[in-house]
Design an enzyme around this catalytic site. Structure first.
Site, PDB file in Angstrom:
ATOM      1  N   LYS A  71     134.644  68.604  27.792  1.00 21.12           N
ATOM      2  CA  LYS A  71     133.334  69.077  27.313  1.00 21.12           C
ATOM      3  C   LYS A  71     133.511  70.138  26.221  1.00 21.12           C
ATOM      4  O   LYS A  71     132.792  70.151  25.227  1.00 21.12           O
ATOM      5  CB  LYS A  71     132.537  69.674  28.470  1.00 21.12           C
ATOM      6  CG  LYS A  71     132.140  68.659  29.513  1.00 21.12           C
ATOM      7  CD  LYS A  71     131.665  69.374  30.772  1.00 21.12           C
ATOM      8  CE  LYS A  71     131.277  68.407  31.856  1.00 21.12           C
ATOM      9  NZ  LYS A  71     131.136  69.058  33.159  1.00 21.12           N
ATOM     10  N   ILE A  76     121.359  71.636  30.717  1.00 18.49           N
ATOM     11  CA  ILE A  76     121.209  72.766  29.780  1.00 18.49           C
ATOM     12  C   ILE A  76     121.262  72.239  28.339  1.00 18.49           C
ATOM     13  O   ILE A  76     122.238  71.591  27.958  1.00 18.49           O
ATOM     14  CB  ILE A  76     122.341  73.809  29.968  1.00 18.49           C
ATOM     15  CG1 ILE A  76     122.441  74.234  31.432  1.00 18.49           C
ATOM     16  CG2 ILE A  76     122.132  75.004  29.061  1.00 18.49           C
ATOM     17  CD1 ILE A  76     123.612  75.177  31.711  1.00 18.49           C
ATOM     18  N   ASP A 105     138.076  67.896  32.965  1.00 20.74           N
ATOM     19  CA  ASP A 105     136.654  67.695  32.679  1.00 20.74           C
ATOM     20  C   ASP A 105     136.116  68.841  31.804  1.00 20.74           C
ATOM     21  O   ASP A 105     135.391  68.617  30.836  1.00 20.74           O
ATOM     22  CB  ASP A 105     135.870  67.610  34.004  1.00 20.74           C
ATOM     23  CG  ASP A 105     134.389  67.435  33.780  1.00 20.74           C
ATOM     24  OD1 ASP A 105     133.975  66.296  33.472  1.00 20.74           O
ATOM     25  OD2 ASP A 105     133.634  68.424  33.875  1.00 20.74           O
ATOM     26  N   GLY A 157     124.325  66.149  38.641  1.00 20.66           N
ATOM     27  CA  GLY A 157     123.293  65.631  39.546  1.00 20.66           C
ATOM     28  C   GLY A 157     122.402  64.621  38.846  1.00 20.66           C
ATOM     29  O   GLY A 157     122.293  64.605  37.619  1.00 20.66           O
ATOM     30  N   LYS A 205     128.538  46.685  37.100  1.00 21.32           N
ATOM     31  CA  LYS A 205     129.856  46.061  37.258  1.00 21.32           C
ATOM     32  C   LYS A 205     129.888  45.097  38.448  1.00 21.32           C
ATOM     33  O   LYS A 205     130.380  43.987  38.352  1.00 21.32           O
ATOM     34  CB  LYS A 205     130.894  47.180  37.444  1.00 21.32           C
ATOM     35  CG  LYS A 205     132.299  46.729  37.258  1.00 21.32           C
ATOM     36  CD  LYS A 205     133.192  47.949  37.207  1.00 21.32           C
ATOM     37  CE  LYS A 205     134.638  47.577  37.231  1.00 21.32           C
ATOM     38  NZ  LYS A 205     135.477  48.772  37.357  1.00 21.32           N
ATOM     39  N   GLU A 254     134.814  64.594  42.560  1.00 20.70           N
ATOM     40  CA  GLU A 254     135.257  63.204  42.654  1.00 20.70           C
ATOM     41  C   GLU A 254     136.151  63.050  43.888  1.00 20.70           C
ATOM     42  O   GLU A 254     136.766  64.008  44.341  1.00 20.70           O
ATOM     43  CB  GLU A 254     136.103  62.851  41.415  1.00 20.70           C
ATOM     44  CG  GLU A 254     135.451  63.152  40.092  1.00 20.70           C
ATOM     45  CD  GLU A 254     134.330  62.187  39.768  1.00 20.70           C
ATOM     46  OE1 GLU A 254     134.367  61.048  40.245  1.00 20.70           O
ATOM     47  OE2 GLU A 254     133.397  62.597  39.054  1.00 20.70           O
ATOM     48  N   LYS A 299     131.340  62.084  28.957  1.00 21.68           N
ATOM     49  CA  LYS A 299     132.071  63.169  28.279  1.00 21.68           C
ATOM     50  C   LYS A 299     133.522  62.818  27.980  1.00 21.68           C
ATOM     51  O   LYS A 299     134.054  63.157  26.933  1.00 21.68           O
ATOM     52  CB  LYS A 299     131.996  64.454  29.107  1.00 21.68           C
ATOM     53  CG  LYS A 299     132.404  64.281  30.550  1.00 21.68           C
ATOM     54  CD  LYS A 299     131.361  64.800  31.485  1.00 21.68           C
ATOM     55  CE  LYS A 299     131.729  64.512  32.920  1.00 21.68           C
ATOM     56  NZ  LYS A 299     130.809  65.105  33.851  1.00 21.68           N
TER      57      LYS A 299
HETATM   58  N1  LIG Z   1     127.024  62.441  38.016  1.00 23.08           N
HETATM   59  C1  LIG Z   1     126.743  63.465  37.217  1.00 23.08           C
HETATM   60  O1  LIG Z   1     126.161  64.464  37.638  1.00 23.08           O
HETATM   61  C2  LIG Z   1     127.098  63.392  35.742  1.00 23.08           C
HETATM   62  C3  LIG Z   1     126.704  64.446  34.905  1.00 23.08           C
HETATM   63  C4  LIG Z   1     126.987  64.368  33.520  1.00 23.08           C
HETATM   64  C5  LIG Z   1     127.698  63.274  33.054  1.00 23.08           C
HETATM   65  N2  LIG Z   1     128.102  62.292  33.907  1.00 23.08           N
HETATM   66  C6  LIG Z   1     128.834  61.139  33.347  1.00 23.08           C
HETATM   67  O2  LIG Z   1     127.951  60.023  33.399  1.00 23.08           O
HETATM   68  C7  LIG Z   1     128.691  58.824  33.611  1.00 23.08           C
HETATM   69  C8  LIG Z   1     128.171  58.137  34.870  1.00 23.08           C
HETATM   70  O3  LIG Z   1     128.367  58.986  35.981  1.00 23.08           O
HETATM   71  P1  LIG Z   1     127.782  58.614  37.423  1.00 23.08           P
HETATM   72  O4  LIG Z   1     127.971  59.835  38.250  1.00 23.08           O
HETATM   73  O5  LIG Z   1     126.429  58.017  37.290  1.00 23.08           O
HETATM   74  O6  LIG Z   1     128.824  57.477  37.892  1.00 23.08           O
HETATM   75  P2  LIG Z   1     128.660  56.489  39.126  1.00 23.08           P
HETATM   76  O7  LIG Z   1     127.635  56.964  40.088  1.00 23.08           O
HETATM   77  O8  LIG Z   1     130.044  56.232  39.639  1.00 23.08           O
HETATM   78  O9  LIG Z   1     128.080  55.146  38.459  1.00 23.08           O
HETATM   79  C9  LIG Z   1     128.815  54.445  37.510  1.00 23.08           C
HETATM   80  C10 LIG Z   1     128.070  53.208  37.118  1.00 23.08           C
HETATM   81  O10 LIG Z   1     128.788  52.558  36.076  1.00 23.08           O
HETATM   82  C11 LIG Z   1     128.808  51.150  36.335  1.00 23.08           C
HETATM   83  N3  LIG Z   1     129.948  50.578  35.607  1.00 23.08           N
HETATM   84  C12 LIG Z   1     131.252  50.914  35.649  1.00 23.08           C
HETATM   85  N4  LIG Z   1     131.971  50.176  34.775  1.00 23.08           N
HETATM   86  C13 LIG Z   1     131.062  49.368  34.140  1.00 23.08           C
HETATM   87  C14 LIG Z   1     131.171  48.388  33.120  1.00 23.08           C
HETATM   88  N5  LIG Z   1     132.337  48.103  32.548  1.00 23.08           N
HETATM   89  N6  LIG Z   1     130.035  47.774  32.705  1.00 23.08           N
HETATM   90  C15 LIG Z   1     128.840  48.050  33.259  1.00 23.08           C
HETATM   91  N7  LIG Z   1     128.677  48.996  34.236  1.00 23.08           N
HETATM   92  C16 LIG Z   1     129.783  49.622  34.670  1.00 23.08           C
HETATM   93  C17 LIG Z   1     128.906  51.064  37.839  1.00 23.08           C
HETATM   94  O11 LIG Z   1     128.506  49.769  38.244  1.00 23.08           O
HETATM   95  P3  LIG Z   1     128.348  49.386  39.794  1.00 23.08           P
HETATM   96  O12 LIG Z   1     127.097  50.087  40.242  1.00 23.08           O
HETATM   97  O13 LIG Z   1     128.200  47.938  39.770  1.00 23.08           O
HETATM   98  O14 LIG Z   1     129.590  49.893  40.466  1.00 23.08           O
HETATM   99  C18 LIG Z   1     127.933  52.171  38.242  1.00 23.08           C
HETATM  100  O15 LIG Z   1     126.614  51.689  38.268  1.00 23.08           O
HETATM  101  C19 LIG Z   1     130.165  59.244  33.711  1.00 23.08           C
HETATM  102  O16 LIG Z   1     130.762  59.109  32.455  1.00 23.08           O
HETATM  103  C20 LIG Z   1     130.085  60.719  34.094  1.00 23.08           C
HETATM  104  O17 LIG Z   1     131.205  61.458  33.659  1.00 23.08           O
HETATM  105  C21 LIG Z   1     127.815  62.317  35.240  1.00 23.08           C
END
Ligand SMILES: NC(=O)c1ccc[n+]([C@@H]2O[C@H](COP(=O)([O-])OP(=O)(O)OC[C@H]3O[C@@H](n4cnc5c(N)ncnc54)[C@H](OP(=O)(O)O)[C@@H]3O)[C@@H](O)[C@H]2O)c1
Length: 336
Positions: A199, A130, A195, A297, A41, A184, A99
């Protein structure tokens, strides 16, 4: 035969999960999967990868005929749905971790998979590391799944563990979870149960063939659990945990909800502490089985994405067997 399909990936998102996938793929050359382009983004952010890999133009990925898989791991559920549906309609397979997007759009996503014949896999979206979805699809492909109960949200489990074991009050425990990156900065999604119910809604689809929007399920989070509750529970030698439950009733319906519950110390879920997740499945012949692992993670989540990518090499698709090949179970809010 196209048995070991070469995967050319367009990756959306380079945050916690996206960068994890990039690193994990660097360490697994045997998968024959390469990331051709990454869409993010904010172009100004510093990235730990070559600058030429990145774009902010989604069409560069979605319109590239060489890219045959889109991996979508962004934190904006509306944009994610747009990306995923465009990719499927464009003939690409998709792996997603989002999710909230999946829970909010499952009927449409089911229709798109059917219409396009493409695969949409999302093992990482529930309980991260898991492998619960593919097990529900493939291993428990029968009508003997009596019940399923789980801890599916690591942040709330971390907060409750700290309230019980270190006697922190709710706000202190929440602050600690945020500082360690388990919650968050706006923790409402985790703390108030959104959340977890997101799921749970699609795990119910894979377990019982139920397709229901999350807001239709009974749920609440841990926002009303006080330090005093933890004290009373401790005195009685029990824990309080945010438990997602699904139980097949004698009338054939499935009662499902996400609520804080007392958990005895000899319950499998009592073993699940801090940011970990756990799932207990009870079936007709196998009795109880317990899945345990990291529910969030960078690398744990990337590991499930990697497994989905690996499955795509063999054209794996969710068949939604309980929905399409069995008589889907009916949901009830009653526990009788
Ligand atoms: N973190 C976890 O442990 C975890 C576990 C399971 C599922 N998830 C899910 O996985 C997804 C990502 O989580 P995350 O923790 O990795 O989030 P994050 O660290 O906040 O990263 C989000 C990424 O999405 C990019 N982004 C946002 N809007 C965008 C768009 N319209 N087009 C292109 N890129 C865009 C952001 O870009 P910028 O870098 O430019 O800001 C960033 O790189 C979420 O849906 C979350 O619920 C996360």
């Amino acid at each position: 035969m196209d048995a070991h399909k070469q995967l050319t990936i367009g990756l959306f998102g380079f945050g916690v999960v996206g960068e994890g996938i990039y690193r994990v793929l660097q360490q697994t050359p045997s998968l024959k999967a390469t990331i051709k382009k990454v869409c993010i983004k904010n172009p100004g952010k510093k990235r730990n990868a070559p600058a030429e890999l990145f774009t902010t133009d989604k069409d560069v990925l979605l319109n590239d005929p060489e890219i045959n898989v889109i991996v979508e791991v962004i934190d904006d559920s509306n944009a994610a749905f747009d990306i995923v549906s465009t990719a499927l309609k464009g003939g690409k397979d998709v792996v997603s971790s989002s999710k909230k997007m999946i829970a909010e759009n499952l009927p449409e996503l089911l229709g798109l998979q059917e219409l396009t014949g493409r695969s949409l896999l999302y093992e990482s979206a529930a309980c991260a590391s898991i492998p619960v979805i593919r097990n529900l699809e493939e291993y428990y492909d029968n009508d003997l799944l009596h019940s399923m109960k789980a801890i599916v949200n690591g942040s709330t489990n971390f907060i409750l563990t700290k309230m019980f074991e270190e006697k922190l009050d709710f706000q202190e425990a929440l602050l600690m979870a945020q500082q360690l990156g388990f919650a968050e900065s706006n923790p409402k999604l985790d703390v108030e149960g959104y959340d977890a119910v997101n799921k749970w809604s699609f795990l119910l689809t894979h377990a019982y063939g139920i397709v229901e929007y999350p807001e239709k399920l009974v749920f609440t989070g841990i926002q009303n659990v006080q330090g005093g509750d933890a004290k009373v529970a401790r005195e009685k030698n029990i824990d309080i945990k945010l438990v997602a439950n699904a139980q097949k009733l004698q009338n054939g319906k499935v009662a499902a909800f996400v609520l804080p519950q007392f958990v005895k110390h000899d319950d499998h879920l009592a073993f699940v502490k801090n940011e970990y997740n756990g799932v207990v499945i009870e079936s007709g012949f196998a009795d109880k089985q317990f899945f345990y692992g990291k529910g969030a993670g960078s690398f744990p989540t990337a590991s499930a994405v990697l497994s989905d990518l690996s499955a795509l090499r063999y054209q794996y698709k969710y068949e939604y067997k309980k929905l399409k090949h069995h008589r889907p179970n009916e949901l009830t809010n009653s526990s009788m």
